[in-house]
Design an enzyme around this catalytic site. Structure first.
Site, PDB file in Angstrom:
ATOM      1  N   ILE A 199       5.129  -5.630  -0.296  1.00 35.60           N
ATOM      2  CA  ILE A 199       5.081  -5.272   1.123  1.00 35.60           C
ATOM      3  C   ILE A 199       5.417  -3.803   1.375  1.00 35.60           C
ATOM      4  O   ILE A 199       5.197  -3.294   2.463  1.00 35.60           O
ATOM      5  CB  ILE A 199       6.026  -6.172   1.947  1.00 35.60           C
ATOM      6  CG1 ILE A 199       7.475  -6.017   1.468  1.00 35.60           C
ATOM      7  CG2 ILE A 199       5.583  -7.625   1.878  1.00 35.60           C
ATOM      8  CD1 ILE A 199       8.469  -6.800   2.307  1.00 35.60           C
ATOM      9  N   ASP A 200       5.936  -3.106   0.378  1.00 39.26           N
ATOM     10  CA  ASP A 200       6.273  -1.691   0.501  1.00 39.26           C
ATOM     11  C   ASP A 200       5.091  -0.875  -0.012  1.00 39.26           C
ATOM     12  O   ASP A 200       4.760  -0.906  -1.200  1.00 39.26           O
ATOM     13  CB  ASP A 200       7.527  -1.390  -0.317  1.00 39.26           C
ATOM     14  CG  ASP A 200       7.951   0.071  -0.231  1.00 39.26           C
ATOM     15  OD1 ASP A 200       7.274   0.852   0.472  1.00 39.26           O
ATOM     16  OD2 ASP A 200       8.941   0.435  -0.887  1.00 39.26           O
ATOM     17  N   THR A 201       4.443  -0.135   0.881  1.00 38.53           N
ATOM     18  CA  THR A 201       3.264   0.649   0.491  1.00 38.53           C
ATOM     19  C   THR A 201       3.592   2.101   0.149  1.00 38.53           C
ATOM     20  O   THR A 201       2.671   2.906  -0.066  1.00 38.53           O
ATOM     21  CB  THR A 201       2.213   0.636   1.621  1.00 38.53           C
ATOM     22  OG1 THR A 201       2.774   1.273   2.785  1.00 38.53           O
ATOM     23  CG2 THR A 201       1.794  -0.772   1.965  1.00 38.53           C
ATOM     24  N   SER A 202       4.860   2.445   0.065  1.00 35.75           N
ATOM     25  CA  SER A 202       5.212   3.847  -0.193  1.00 35.75           C
ATOM     26  C   SER A 202       4.716   4.332  -1.544  1.00 35.75           C
ATOM     27  O   SER A 202       4.615   5.543  -1.777  1.00 35.75           O
ATOM     28  CB  SER A 202       6.728   4.037  -0.089  1.00 35.75           C
ATOM     29  OG  SER A 202       7.403   3.294  -1.087  1.00 35.75           O
TER      30      SER A 202
END
EC number: 6.3.5.13
Length: 451
Positions: free
Chosen positions: A361-364
């Site tokens: 869920i973290d697109t960084s």
């Protein structure tokens, strides 16, 4: 076999039939969920039916699993596998419970399963594997796994459940020399550079997994294939890359469509591009030889042109030469970009970004991928899409690609492909975006398989 066990199997097989044969969907996760809900010990009850090979690591699990399957089948083994990449406990359970198991020429069937790193301990606690195959560990889905040493600890916990299993690891990855477990360790890696061409140097900055297991000092390398993989050594003590049982001895030709190379001086070819995919072939070669498959049969298996689900699939869309590649972390994306740099023809890129649980869920992570290198390629047009298309749009804009088409609605993806100006189109998609893409292509009649 208990009544509960029989009911779990029957329910799973019925669900699989409905999903796969009636609705024409993949159908492994839901049957597995139902089986476990009815009988939580279902895996333990079927472990005597086959030998198990667990394939795990950050990148390359699906292709490695597919190639191992081909290799073992070429050697006369019956193989059970999870070809769609459904690699968490419910998907693995569904695969094993719904597969038909029969002996073949007196040989015990082999289950070759791609297993998500966080699920290795659960699987190996239920079924004792004969072999673990470790591909690599890179920073990936940190919201799920944490840093790379935490990820590796999850795998080691699973290995400790099966001390008799052989651990076949990528010896070019320093992290796989760590871990306190009694298992036999075998290594594969690259040894294609002559000693006179070594360029000893300190590991690059901003690279994960380059610490010595003896004292956590930064390692040096005689050569690097990509990321943190290569021939490493310590300058503070005698630690160095372990001896390799199986090794790439030559890299002959790299193209986006195929790779030619030699393993243990055996010339080979796989119908998929990218240096990183040679590692997957090397792992499959190593497994095959450990199961006594002759090198000539491995060569024939590699040169089969069957496509791999979502992993550099080639599809024709009304004359467009479309290649689907999976992206999910910086190293994997950089490897895909490097593969695109070997493309000699003009091409377009459609980048699809989702951020569901299976994607992370973290697109960084997209900010650590080197999209700027695409300026060195024959890229002529770029478009973005997916549920998090705005994130990808901004990232590519900052990489110098201000002129982008945007396709927020993936039901328009076929139209997007047709509208791109080049005959060759690469689609780089995260996992659930790739599933949605394939469903649209299936609905339009361009591929047979959907989810």
């Amino acid at each position: 076999m208990t009544l509960k066990n029989s009911l779990a199997k029957a329910t799973a097989k019925s669900a699989y039939w409905l999903l796969h044969d009636v609705l024409h969907r993949g159908g492994t996760s839901l049957p597995g969920k139902l089986a476990v809900a009815i009988d939580p010990d279902i895996l333990k009850s079927i472990q005597q039916d086959f030998d198990l090979v667990i394939v795990t690591g950050t990148n390359g699990k699906t292709l490695t699993t597919a190639l191992i399957t081909r290799v073992l089948e070429a050697g006369g083994h019956q193989v059970i596998t999870n070809p769609s990449g459904s690699n968490m406990i419910q998907g693995i359970t569904g695969t094993l419970v719904t597969s038909r198991v029969t002996s073949n020429n007196g040989k015990k069937p082999i289950a070759v399963l791609e297993v998500d790193e966080a699920n290795v301990e659960k699987v190996s606690s239920a079924i004792k594997p004969r072999m673990f195959v470790l591909t690599n560990i890179f920073r990936d889905q940190m919201d799920r796994y944490g840093e790379i040493y935490t990820t590796y600890d999850k795998i080691v916990a699973g290995i400790r459940n099966a001390p008799q299993a052989v651990v076949l690891s990528n010896g070019d990855s320093p992290i796989f020399t760590r871990g306190d477990f009694p298992n036999e360790r075998l290594y594969f890696g690259f040894n294609h550079v002559s000693p006179e061409d070594y360029q000893p140097s300190k590991a690059p900055t901003n690279t994960d997994g380059i610490l010595s297991p003896t004292d956590d000092s930064v390692l040096h390398y005689d050569f690097i294939t990509y990321a943190n993989l290569g021939k490493y050594f310590s300058v503070t003590d005698q630690f160095a890359r372990p001896n390799l049982r199986y090794q790439v001895t030559d890299v002959t030709k790299l193209t986006p469509k195929y790779s030619e190379f030699s393993i243990d001086n055996t010339p080979l070819r796989i119908e998929i591009g990218g240096l990183y995919n040679i590692y997957n072939a090397l792992a499959a070669f190593a497994v095959g030889r450990e199961f006594e498959v002759p090198a000539r049969d491995i060569k024939a298996a590699f040169e089969s042109n069957a496509q791999i689900f979502g992993r550099q699939e080639a599809i024709n869309v009304d004359g467009k030469d479309v290649t689907i590649v999976l992206i999910k972390n910086p190293v994997g994306t950089n490897s895909v970009i490097d593969m695109m740099l070997t493309e000699n023809d003009d091409f377009s890129l459609l980048a699809l970004l989702n951020a569901n649980y299976a994607d992370g869920i973290d697109t960084s992570w997209i900010w650590d991928a080197e999209f700027e290198k695409l300026h060195e390629s024959h890229l002529k047009a770029i478009a973005t899409g997916g549920e998090r298309y705005r994130d990808m749009q901004v990232r590519l804009k900052m990489a110098g690609f201000a002129d982008q088409s945007v396709y927020e609605d993936l039901t328009k993806v076929v139209d997007a492909i047709k509208s791109l100006p080049t005959q060759k189109v690469y689609i780089a998609a995260t996992y659930t975006a790739m599933l949605q893409l394939r469903e649209q292509l299936r609905s339009a009649g361009y591929i047979k398989g959907g989810f």
